[in-house]
Motif scaffolding. Sequence first.
Motif, short mmCIF file in Angstrom:
data_model
loop_
_atom_site.label_atom_id
_atom_site.label_comp_id
_atom_site.label_asym_id
_atom_site.label_seq_id
_atom_site.Cartn_x
_atom_site.Cartn_y
_atom_site.Cartn_z
N GLY A 155 0.80 -1.23 0.00
CA GLY A 155 0.00 0.00 0.00
C GLY A 155 0.83 1.27 0.00
O GLY A 155 0.29 2.37 0.06
N GLU A 156 2.15 1.14 -0.08
CA GLU A 156 3.03 2.31 0.10
C GLU A 156 3.39 2.99 -1.24
O GLU A 156 3.52 2.33 -2.27
N SER A 157 3.57 4.30 -1.13
CA SER A 157 4.22 5.06 -2.21
C SER A 157 5.70 5.17 -1.86
O SER A 157 6.04 5.52 -0.73
N VAL A 158 6.55 4.87 -2.85
CA VAL A 158 8.00 4.88 -2.62
C VAL A 158 8.65 5.83 -3.61
O VAL A 158 8.31 5.84 -4.80
N ILE A 159 9.57 6.66 -3.11
CA ILE A 159 10.39 7.49 -4.01
C ILE A 159 11.81 6.95 -3.97
O ILE A 159 12.37 6.71 -2.90
N ASP A 160 12.36 6.72 -5.18
CA ASP A 160 13.73 6.23 -5.32
C ASP A 160 14.57 7.35 -5.93
O ASP A 160 14.50 7.61 -7.13
N ALA A 161 15.33 8.05 -5.08
CA ALA A 161 16.24 9.10 -5.58
C ALA A 161 17.50 8.43 -6.09
O ALA A 161 17.92 7.41 -5.54
N TYR A 162 18.10 8.99 -7.13
CA TYR A 162 19.28 8.39 -7.78
C TYR A 162 18.92 7.00 -8.32
O TYR A 162 19.59 6.01 -8.04
N VAL B 180 13.70 9.04 -9.68
CA VAL B 180 14.27 10.26 -10.25
C VAL B 180 15.78 10.08 -10.41
O VAL B 180 16.43 9.45 -9.58
N GLU B 181 16.30 10.61 -11.50
CA GLU B 181 17.72 10.45 -11.84
C GLU B 181 18.11 11.63 -12.73
O GLU B 181 17.34 12.02 -13.61
N ILE B 182 19.30 12.16 -12.53
CA ILE B 182 19.72 13.36 -13.28
C ILE B 182 20.12 13.05 -14.72
O ILE B 182 20.10 13.91 -15.58
N VAL B 183 20.47 11.78 -15.01
CA VAL B 183 20.93 11.40 -16.36
C VAL B 183 19.73 10.99 -17.21
O VAL B 183 19.10 9.95 -16.94
N PRO B 184 19.37 11.77 -18.25
CA PRO B 184 18.17 11.46 -19.04
C PRO B 184 18.21 10.08 -19.70
O PRO B 184 17.19 9.38 -19.76
N GLU B 185 19.42 9.65 -20.18
CA GLU B 185 19.52 8.33 -20.84
C GLU B 185 19.18 7.20 -19.87
O GLU B 185 18.59 6.20 -20.26
N ALA B 186 19.59 7.38 -18.61
CA ALA B 186 19.29 6.34 -17.60
C ALA B 186 17.78 6.25 -17.38
O ALA B 186 17.23 5.15 -17.21
N ILE B 187 17.08 7.40 -17.38
CA ILE B 187 15.62 7.40 -17.20
C ILE B 187 14.94 6.70 -18.38
O ILE B 187 13.98 5.94 -18.20
N GLU B 188 15.46 6.92 -19.60
CA GLU B 188 14.90 6.21 -20.78
C GLU B 188 15.07 4.71 -20.60
O GLU B 188 14.16 3.93 -20.87
N VAL C 103 7.99 5.70 1.95
CA VAL C 103 9.38 5.23 2.04
C VAL C 103 10.20 5.97 0.99
O VAL C 103 9.79 6.07 -0.17
N LEU C 104 11.35 6.49 1.41
CA LEU C 104 12.27 7.11 0.47
C LEU C 104 13.53 6.26 0.42
O LEU C 104 14.11 5.94 1.46
N THR D 129 12.49 18.34 5.19
CA THR D 129 11.28 19.18 5.06
C THR D 129 10.05 18.32 4.77
O THR D 129 8.98 18.51 5.36
N GLU D 130 10.19 17.37 3.84
CA GLU D 130 9.03 16.58 3.39
C GLU D 130 8.69 15.43 4.34
O GLU D 130 7.58 14.90 4.32
N ARG D 131 9.65 14.99 5.14
CA ARG D 131 9.43 14.04 6.24
C ARG D 131 8.78 12.70 5.84
O ARG D 131 7.76 12.31 6.40
N PRO D 132 9.36 11.97 4.88
CA PRO D 132 8.87 10.60 4.66
C PRO D 132 9.08 9.78 5.94
O PRO D 132 10.03 10.02 6.69
N LYS D 133 8.17 8.79 6.18
CA LYS D 133 8.22 8.04 7.45
C LYS D 133 9.49 7.20 7.58
O LYS D 133 10.01 6.99 8.67
N LYS D 134 9.96 6.68 6.44
CA LYS D 134 11.09 5.75 6.48
C LYS D 134 12.08 6.08 5.37
O LYS D 134 11.67 6.46 4.26
N ILE D 135 13.37 5.92 5.66
CA ILE D 135 14.43 6.08 4.64
C ILE D 135 15.25 4.81 4.60
O ILE D 135 15.64 4.27 5.65
N VAL D 136 15.50 4.33 3.39
CA VAL D 136 16.46 3.24 3.18
C VAL D 136 17.62 3.84 2.39
O VAL D 136 17.44 4.29 1.26
N TYR D 137 18.80 3.89 3.01
CA TYR D 137 19.96 4.54 2.41
C TYR D 137 20.94 3.45 1.96
O TYR D 137 21.50 2.74 2.78
#
Length: 454
Positions: free
Chosen positions: A308-315, A335-343, A380-381, A400-408
């Motif tokens: 049931g969770e929404s997850v954001i995967d940075a990098y 989300v990723e800064i390299v456009p080719e990787a996102i494709e 979860v971030l 600032t956005e305060r996700p409940k959980k972070i997996v680093y």
Amino acid sequence: MSLPVKKNDQLDVYIEDLTHDGSGVAKVEGYPLFIPGSLPGETVRIHVVKTLKKYGFGKLLEIVQPAENRVEPPCPVFHVCGGCQVQHLTYEGQLAMKHSMVRSVIDRIAKLPHVPVHPVLGMENPWRYRNKSQIPFGTQNGRMVSGFYKTRTHEIVDTDVCLIQQPEGDDILQALTNEFEKLGVMPYDEETGRGMLRHVVIRKGFATGEIMVVLITKKKKWAEKEQVVEAVRRIVPDVTSIIQNVNSEKTNVIFGNETLTLWGKDTITDTIGDVKFDISARSFYQVNPVQTEVLYGKALEYANLTGGESVIDAYCGIGTISLFLAKNAKHVYGVEIVPEAIEDAKKNAAINGISNATFEAGPAEVVIPNWYKQGVKADVLVVDPPRKGCDETLLQTIITERPKKIVYVSCNPATLARDLRILEDGGYETKEVQPVDMFPQTTHCEAVAWLELR
């Protein structure tokens, strides 16, 4: 204040510790000396080669009393090649060293001595694990050579066998080196800027057996191109993809910006667990597939998704962790800064029939606040940053956005520890840290940390 040692001194010292690059550390009246090739617990005879105000460097002359966990390195060029740093240490010793390294930075930099750092998850067979070889070419004594760089130099150590690369890679490189020399292909010279062939990169899909050979050249047009393609196809009959990458810059960066398919497919395919990935020449893809499954499995365990969770995967790169998580989440946003990787990530989602994953190119610290404004809030971030760690603006965005959980997921324990301290001060609690050995025979160590919002 005079130093307790001076340049050219010879003395016996006791090795107390190892640095992050595998040098032994001895102290003379509190003054640290760094000695490559020595191990903790040893007494060694050294020649002092350099002294600075706060520390110095010594050359190992003789091991007076060896450590119990010292072994004879099986690689014949270990002492000159810069690829591995700790082949002279038993594998159990390597895992203990890596645990100590992670524990030390969590205590010292993160100031979290109470947080559990678990024993390092190691490999059953810590050899021949790399699915990618990046080999520079050069000339020595009038003949073409290929290999790895000597420690702290760009001098090539002519190498026939590398015990952490795939065996096929050794055979392919030797055959190609001989063939290139016959064809008169000139290796690139960093000092003069002359020559054509800079590197050869070989990628292999562990699960599929597919092989990609990437020829990195100074120019797009070169006289021997067709003959080289024929040679690669003859030497590697089951090759899937032959790629040319053009790097005309005077730089030690391996890849240039222009990539062309000379023969076969644009990509090769591999799988991690039951997720399939298309990998292009420049895609970031973990080089140890066996341990990648262990690393991502631990990230999945810490995320503890129920569906049931929404997850954001940075990098997010080409979507490796995102697609792993999507199978157990309501929706994953990468989300990723390299456009080719996102494709590539979008293609990989389609290949696997995963529809609950959205990918966007751009800086995480810009894209994530935009998602929050649009009503996307992460339960979860997940962050898997490069060695320099998380961007400072991203860390402030998280706070600032305060996700409940972070997996680093970290490839550098020191920057992990720095970022944990910032997140702790911003309202998070680090629950535990799990180191994973992705790079046996080297000093590198990855780790996964689990944090909860207080």
